[in-house]
Design an enzyme around this catalytic site. Structure first.
Site, short mmCIF file in Angstrom:
data_model
loop_
_atom_site.label_atom_id
_atom_site.label_comp_id
_atom_site.label_asym_id
_atom_site.label_seq_id
_atom_site.Cartn_x
_atom_site.Cartn_y
_atom_site.Cartn_z
N TYR A 146 0.65 -1.42 0.15
CA TYR A 146 0.60 0.04 0.25
C TYR A 146 0.51 1.34 0.08
CZ TYR A 146 -4.30 -2.05 0.75
OH TYR A 146 -5.43 -2.69 0.63
N LYS A 195 3.71 -15.20 2.90
CA LYS A 195 4.01 -15.95 1.78
C LYS A 195 5.18 -16.38 1.50
CE LYS A 195 2.91 -18.31 -2.04
NZ LYS A 195 2.18 -18.85 -2.44
N ASP A 227 -1.97 -18.17 0.60
CA ASP A 227 -3.60 -18.99 -0.02
C ASP A 227 -3.66 -20.29 0.75
OD1 ASP A 227 -1.04 -20.41 -0.59
OD2 ASP A 227 -0.57 -21.22 -2.24
N ASP A 251 -6.07 -7.38 4.06
CA ASP A 251 -6.83 -6.26 3.78
C ASP A 251 -8.70 -7.76 2.41
OD1 ASP A 251 -9.07 -4.62 2.27
OD2 ASP A 251 -7.49 -5.38 0.21
N ASP A 255 -12.03 -9.52 4.73
CA ASP A 255 -13.23 -9.42 3.78
C ASP A 255 -13.63 -10.84 3.78
OD1 ASP A 255 -13.12 -6.54 3.03
OD2 ASP A 255 -13.66 -6.75 0.96
C1 IPM Z 1 -10.50 -1.91 3.87
C2 IPM Z 1 -10.81 -1.00 2.83
C3 IPM Z 1 -9.81 -0.22 2.01
C4 IPM Z 1 -8.00 -1.02 1.76
C5 IPM Z 1 -9.85 0.79 0.51
C6 IPM Z 1 -11.04 1.60 0.93
C7 IPM Z 1 -8.65 2.10 0.62
O1 IPM Z 1 -10.73 -2.43 1.32
O2 IPM Z 1 -10.38 -0.82 4.55
O3 IPM Z 1 -9.91 -3.19 3.98
O4 IPM Z 1 -7.81 -1.24 1.14
O5 IPM Z 1 -6.90 -1.13 3.01
MG MG Z 2 -10.64 -3.98 2.47
#
Ligand code: IPM
Ligand code: MG
Length: 361
Positions: A146, A195, A227, A251, A255
């Site tokens: 990032y 990884k 993975d 990240d 999710d």
């Molecule tokens: C998160 C989001 C952010 C990230 C985006 C919006 C830049 O996906 O907070 O997980 O990738 O960190």
């Molecule tokens: Mg995210």
């Protein structure tokens, strides 16, 4: 206690869900005798519309002067929103990254819990869901891909894009310590995800994590390739307590972890630095498709406010009161559309906030 809270309502469903979290905080202040001063801060799309940039220096300064910042969510629909016709460094997400970096919020804590009352929302097979799970992802937030150098250039007629992945041992050590500290307060297990079969940064990650582990003899450490971790999260999520990982992997895995709970609208998050300051936001996004309809689930933001009380203000009792109120509302069968199931009572964003307030006595 006097609390100075910066508030970024943000884009999409952000304003609706933050309003409910503020109601709940006000209710806590009333019942427990605290006072709160809110400062509205603009970040993301809203800031682009007003200031032309997703985060101004003044806003960053104001955030620094707050004890903590409560945030909704930022960003819009990448296909239709004019924000995405701007160059990448001027888009809503760039504001969030600058805020994280500017406040040195290197530790991102994302719990993923399967609520007993919401088991039906879990997309996993019943025999997996029945075992339940309760994990937190400790994601490094200010390094890695990032924040490395990036470029796109044409070399001899070929377009080449490059993103650099850099980690120092000091960056790895400080996040690893956070991971082990939190494990000590939980089930004392850390799964460090990397990884290391391919990346140098992961091999350093593994080495430093092992060094830190020596300071925590009570914590069991295991290493897992990213993975495999993605696979294990759907196969047997019960095995995880603390997942410790770098920015990009965190990240993606966070999710996935929130999706398997079946209720991303329920999951809070905290981004912390070395001080008591923290940025608190729901794990889910700005959901522009349902913005303004009054149907978004405000619980993740309300639980983020509870995390704020606990981590930035050491108000454990008050944080617990919010978490209990959320539990009670669910037990009584109230659901927003995203977590609705047969026989339950569907309510909107506002009513959910109000009901949670009413349970705080
Ligand atoms: C998160 C989001 C952010 C990230 C985006 C919006 C830049 O996906 O907070 O997980 O990738 O960190
Ligand atoms: Mg995210």
């Amino acid at each position: 206690m006097d609390m100075k809270i910066g508030v970024i309502k943000g884009d999409g469903i952000g304003p609706e869900i933050v309003d409910e979290a503020m109601k709940v905080l006000d209710r806590i202040a009333e019942v427990y005798g605290h006072s709160i001063t809110y400062t509205r801060l603009l970040m993301g799309g809203e800031s682009i519309d007003v200031n032309g940039v997703p985060l101004t220096d003044e806003t960053l300064e104001q955030a620094k002067e707050s004890d903590a910042v409560l945030m909704g969510s930022i960003g819009g629909d990448a296909k239709t929103s004019p924000w995405y016709r701007l160059e990448p460094s001027k888009r809503p997400e760039a504001g969030l990254l600058s805020l994280r970096k500017g406040l040195n919020l290197f530790a991102n804590l994302r719990p993923a819990v399967l609520y007993t009352d919401l088991k039906e929302a879990c997309p996993l097979r019943e025999e997996i869901a029945d075992k339940g799970f309760d994990m937190v992802i400790m994601r490094e937030l200010t390094g890695g891909l990032y924040f490395g150098d990036r470029s796109t250039e044409v070399i001899d007629g070929v377009t080449v894009a490059k993103d650099e992945l850099v980690y120092s041992d000091t960056e790895i050590r400080r996040i690893a310590k956070r991971g082990f500290d939190i494990a000590m307060k939980r089930r004392k297990k850390v799964t460090s995800v990397d990884k290391a079969n391919v990346l140098d940064s992961s091999r350093l990650w593994r080495k430093v994590v092992e060094e830190v582990a020596e300071e925590y003899p009570d914590v069991t450490l295991e290493h897992m390739l990213v993975d495999n971790c993605a696979m294990q999260l759907v196969k047997d999520p019960t095995q995880f307590d603390v997942i410790l990982t770098e920015n990009m992997f965190g990240d993606i895995l966070s999710d996935e972890a929130s999706m398997v709970t079946g209720s991303i609208g329920m999951l809070a998050s905290a981004s912390l630095n070395e001080t008591k300051f923290g940025l608190y936001e729901p794990s889910g996004g700005s959901a522009p498709d349902i913005a303004g309809q009054g149907i978004a689930n405000p619980i993740a933001t309300i639980l983020s406010a509870a995390m704020m009380l606990r981590y930035s203000f050491d108000l454990d009792r008050e944080a617990q009161a919010i978490e209990d109120a959320v539990g009670d509302v669910l037990k009584d069968g109230y659901r927003t559309a995203d977590i609705m199931s047969g026989g339950m009572k569907q309510i909107g964003t506002k009513e959910m906030g109000e009901r949670i307030c009413a349970y705080i006595k």
